[in-house]
Design a protein around this motif. Structure first.
Motif, PDB file in Angstrom:
ATOM      1  N   GLY A 117       0.773  -1.055  -0.023  1.00  0.00           N
ATOM      2  CA  GLY A 117       0.115   0.440  -0.015  1.00  0.00           C
ATOM      3  C   GLY A 117       0.924   1.058   0.056  1.00  0.00           C
ATOM      4  O   GLY A 117       1.756   1.349   0.498  1.00  0.00           O
ATOM      5  N   GLY A 118       0.496   2.391  -1.276  1.00  0.00           N
ATOM      6  CA  GLY A 118       1.377   3.445  -0.813  1.00  0.00           C
ATOM      7  C   GLY A 118       2.274   3.873  -2.376  1.00  0.00           C
ATOM      8  O   GLY A 118       2.794   4.642  -2.922  1.00  0.00           O
ATOM      9  N   LEU A 119       3.092   2.294  -2.533  1.00  0.00           N
ATOM     10  CA  LEU A 119       3.843   2.630  -3.359  1.00  0.00           C
ATOM     11  C   LEU A 119       2.693   2.373  -5.020  1.00  0.00           C
ATOM     12  O   LEU A 119       1.700   1.804  -4.728  1.00  0.00           O
ATOM     13  CB  LEU A 119       4.139   0.867  -3.545  1.00  0.00           C
ATOM     14  CG  LEU A 119       5.211   0.462  -1.583  1.00  0.00           C
ATOM     15  CD1 LEU A 119       5.805  -0.649  -2.251  1.00  0.00           C
ATOM     16  CD2 LEU A 119       5.793   2.070  -1.859  1.00  0.00           C
ATOM     17  N   THR A 120       3.954   2.275  -6.076  1.00  0.00           N
ATOM     18  CA  THR A 120       3.976   2.629  -6.834  1.00  0.00           C
ATOM     19  C   THR A 120       3.467   1.202  -8.133  1.00  0.00           C
ATOM     20  O   THR A 120       3.995   0.774  -7.550  1.00  0.00           O
ATOM     21  CB  THR A 120       4.079   3.748  -8.108  1.00  0.00           C
ATOM     22  OG1 THR A 120       5.404   3.512  -8.414  1.00  0.00           O
ATOM     23  CG2 THR A 120       3.900   4.756  -7.633  1.00  0.00           C
ATOM     24  N   LEU A 126       9.891  -3.184  -7.765  1.00  0.00           N
ATOM     25  CA  LEU A 126      10.939  -3.849  -7.851  1.00  0.00           C
ATOM     26  C   LEU A 126      11.129  -3.984  -5.828  1.00  0.00           C
ATOM     27  O   LEU A 126      12.398  -4.710  -6.063  1.00  0.00           O
ATOM     28  CB  LEU A 126      11.591  -2.308  -7.243  1.00  0.00           C
ATOM     29  CG  LEU A 126      11.736  -1.448  -8.972  1.00  0.00           C
ATOM     30  CD1 LEU A 126      12.583   0.344  -8.608  1.00  0.00           C
ATOM     31  CD2 LEU A 126      13.260  -1.893  -9.454  1.00  0.00           C
ATOM     32  N   LEU A 127      10.616  -3.879  -5.102  1.00  0.00           N
ATOM     33  CA  LEU A 127      10.598  -5.074  -3.500  1.00  0.00           C
ATOM     34  C   LEU A 127      10.098  -5.612  -3.939  1.00  0.00           C
ATOM     35  O   LEU A 127      11.442  -6.649  -3.039  1.00  0.00           O
ATOM     36  CB  LEU A 127       9.014  -3.668  -3.088  1.00  0.00           C
ATOM     37  CG  LEU A 127       8.663  -4.688  -1.725  1.00  0.00           C
ATOM     38  CD1 LEU A 127      10.133  -4.025  -0.368  1.00  0.00           C
ATOM     39  CD2 LEU A 127       7.443  -4.642  -0.871  1.00  0.00           C
ATOM     40  N   LEU A 132      12.868 -11.138  -3.879  1.00  0.00           N
ATOM     41  CA  LEU A 132      13.534 -12.790  -4.697  1.00  0.00           C
ATOM     42  C   LEU A 132      14.758 -12.654  -5.134  1.00  0.00           C
ATOM     43  O   LEU A 132      15.128 -14.516  -4.932  1.00  0.00           O
ATOM     44  CB  LEU A 132      12.348 -12.569  -6.141  1.00  0.00           C
ATOM     45  CG  LEU A 132      10.636 -12.589  -5.160  1.00  0.00           C
ATOM     46  CD1 LEU A 132       9.754 -12.873  -6.883  1.00  0.00           C
ATOM     47  CD2 LEU A 132      10.467 -14.156  -4.332  1.00  0.00           C
ATOM     48  N   ASP A 133      15.483 -11.954  -5.822  1.00  0.00           N
ATOM     49  CA  ASP A 133      16.608 -12.099  -6.553  1.00  0.00           C
ATOM     50  C   ASP A 133      17.798 -11.443  -6.197  1.00  0.00           C
ATOM     51  O   ASP A 133      17.408 -10.695  -5.223  1.00  0.00           O
ATOM     52  CB  ASP A 133      16.359 -11.047  -7.317  1.00  0.00           C
ATOM     53  CG  ASP A 133      17.786 -11.546  -8.792  1.00  0.00           C
ATOM     54  OD1 ASP A 133      18.090 -12.480  -8.535  1.00  0.00           O
ATOM     55  OD2 ASP A 133      17.344 -10.857 -10.139  1.00  0.00           O
ATOM     56  N   ILE A 144       2.160  -6.338 -12.192  1.00  0.00           N
ATOM     57  CA  ILE A 144       0.909  -6.048 -11.295  1.00  0.00           C
ATOM     58  C   ILE A 144      -0.202  -5.768 -11.878  1.00  0.00           C
ATOM     59  O   ILE A 144       0.348  -4.678 -12.452  1.00  0.00           O
ATOM     60  CB  ILE A 144       1.750  -5.698  -9.853  1.00  0.00           C
ATOM     61  CG1 ILE A 144       2.994  -6.579  -8.971  1.00  0.00           C
ATOM     62  CG2 ILE A 144       0.433  -5.411  -8.632  1.00  0.00           C
ATOM     63  CD1 ILE A 144       3.620  -6.243  -8.485  1.00  0.00           C
ATOM     64  N   ARG A 145      -1.302  -5.485 -11.232  1.00  0.00           N
ATOM     65  CA  ARG A 145      -2.180  -5.475 -12.101  1.00  0.00           C
ATOM     66  C   ARG A 145      -3.684  -5.491 -10.796  1.00  0.00           C
ATOM     67  O   ARG A 145      -3.452  -6.653  -9.996  1.00  0.00           O
ATOM     68  CB  ARG A 145      -2.917  -5.580 -13.269  1.00  0.00           C
ATOM     69  CG  ARG A 145      -3.418  -7.665 -13.349  1.00  0.00           C
ATOM     70  CD  ARG A 145      -3.985  -7.573 -14.628  1.00  0.00           C
ATOM     71  NE  ARG A 145      -5.349  -6.781 -15.046  1.00  0.00           N
ATOM     72  CZ  ARG A 145      -6.239  -6.344 -14.965  1.00  0.00           C
ATOM     73  NH1 ARG A 145      -6.993  -8.140 -14.326  1.00  0.00           N
ATOM     74  NH2 ARG A 145      -6.959  -6.004 -15.200  1.00  0.00           N
ATOM     75  N   ILE A 146      -4.373  -4.353 -10.628  1.00  0.00           N
ATOM     76  CA  ILE A 146      -5.448  -4.796  -9.986  1.00  0.00           C
ATOM     77  C   ILE A 146      -6.563  -5.093 -10.735  1.00  0.00           C
ATOM     78  O   ILE A 146      -6.487  -4.319 -11.495  1.00  0.00           O
ATOM     79  CB  ILE A 146      -5.667  -2.944  -9.347  1.00  0.00           C
ATOM     80  CG1 ILE A 146      -4.456  -2.750  -9.065  1.00  0.00           C
ATOM     81  CG2 ILE A 146      -6.624  -3.144  -8.775  1.00  0.00           C
ATOM     82  CD1 ILE A 146      -4.996  -0.836  -9.048  1.00  0.00           C
ATOM     83  N   SER A 147      -7.130  -6.387 -10.215  1.00  0.00           N
ATOM     84  CA  SER A 147      -8.176  -6.982 -10.913  1.00  0.00           C
ATOM     85  C   SER A 147      -9.365  -6.248 -10.438  1.00  0.00           C
ATOM     86  O   SER A 147     -10.827  -6.407 -11.313  1.00  0.00           O
ATOM     87  CB  SER A 147      -7.720  -7.376 -10.666  1.00  0.00           C
ATOM     88  OG  SER A 147      -8.614  -8.602  -8.853  1.00  0.00           O
TER      89      SER A 147
END
Length: 264
Positions: A117-120, A126-127, A132-133, A144-147
């Motif tokens: 929340g609060g991130l683009t 990037l987070l 993961l890497d 990532i998309r908003i459904s």
């Protein structure tokens, strides 16, 4: 003489009625309803760079992919189904959904709670990549998309309602077009956009008649924004008149009858 008085009062009543109807049906000036008629477009401040900011109650679909299908498998459960022997994807991939809670967090496989929340979108990607890497997936590709991206258009429009936006990019003009445009009685000069920022409701006002709309911070809407179009004064007065016309005429008729009786 009594008959003359009665006829005079009836005439006054008719004249008053016609005056009221005439005032409510007066012509609407084109300057009150035409879009983009005022001001020059400030091209230097017009921006097409729209960034979605994730908020609580957003339902995210997150897909992690890589050349190493086995490595990404734990982060896509149950988004895709793998073959038992080849580790190849079987059937149509389905994206996993993650609901952002009131703290702005999602519960992601293996990584646990992540503050989204609060991130683009770019910041959230990037987070996830940093988590993961290289410990879990080398050079992951993350989508990532908003459904459940939606906006609501209310008030003096032809088709008020809530509209789902599949591509997460919608301007206030797009929203008005989805709602079938404003009615002729809708105010173009004082359209309100309500938006939630950091848990607080903030209201913006825009003038659809002005080209300054193109540089407004709410020209591009965000998820769950509410667009409200106010009725103009004539529409409000007309509605009030229509609701009370019968009552006023009845009272007027009674008063006229009493006057006629008393003056006989």
């Amino acid at each position: 003489m009594p008959k003359i008085i009665v006829m005079d009062m009836s005439l006054k009543k008719s004249i008053l009625f016609l005056l009221v109807i005439g005032s409510l049906s007066s012509c609407v000036s084109n300057k009150k309803i035409a879009y983009f008629q005022y001001d020059e477009i400030d091209q230097a401040n017009v921006s097409n760079n729209y960034k979605t900011v994730f908020k609580p109650d957003d339902l995210l679909q997150i897909t992690v992919s890589s050349e190493d299908l086995k490595a990404v498998k734990p982060f896509n459960l149950p988004a895709v189904t793998f073959g038992s022997t080849t580790d190849a994807v079987v059937g149509q991939p389905r994206q996993q959904s993650y609901l952002i809670d009131s703290k702005g967090e999602i519960d992601f496989p293996i990584l646990g709670k992540l503050k989204i929340g609060g991130l683009t979108r770019e910041e959230a990607i990037l987070l996830l990549k940093s988590k993961l890497d290289p410990d879990y997936v080398i050079d992951p590709n993350i989508n990532i998309r908003i459904s459940n991206f939606k906006i609501s258009v209310l008030g003096d429009v032809r088709k008020p309602g809530t509209y789902n936006i599949p591509n997460e990019r919608v301007s206030i003009i797009d929203a008005i077009a989805l709602a079938g445009d404003l009615n002729i009685s809708g105010r173009r000069d004082n359209v309100m956009i309500q938006r939630e920022v950091d848990g607080k409701k903030i209201q913006y006002k825009v003038d659809l008649r002005s080209n300054k709309l193109n540089t407004s911070p709410v020209f591009y809407l965000q998820q769950n924004d509410i667009v409200y179009v106010e009725h103009n004064n004539a529409a409000i007065q007309s509605a009030s008149y229509n609701q009370n016309t019968g009552l006023f005429i009845s009272i007027g008729s009674i008063l006229i009858s009493l006057i006629a009786v008393l003056t006989r």
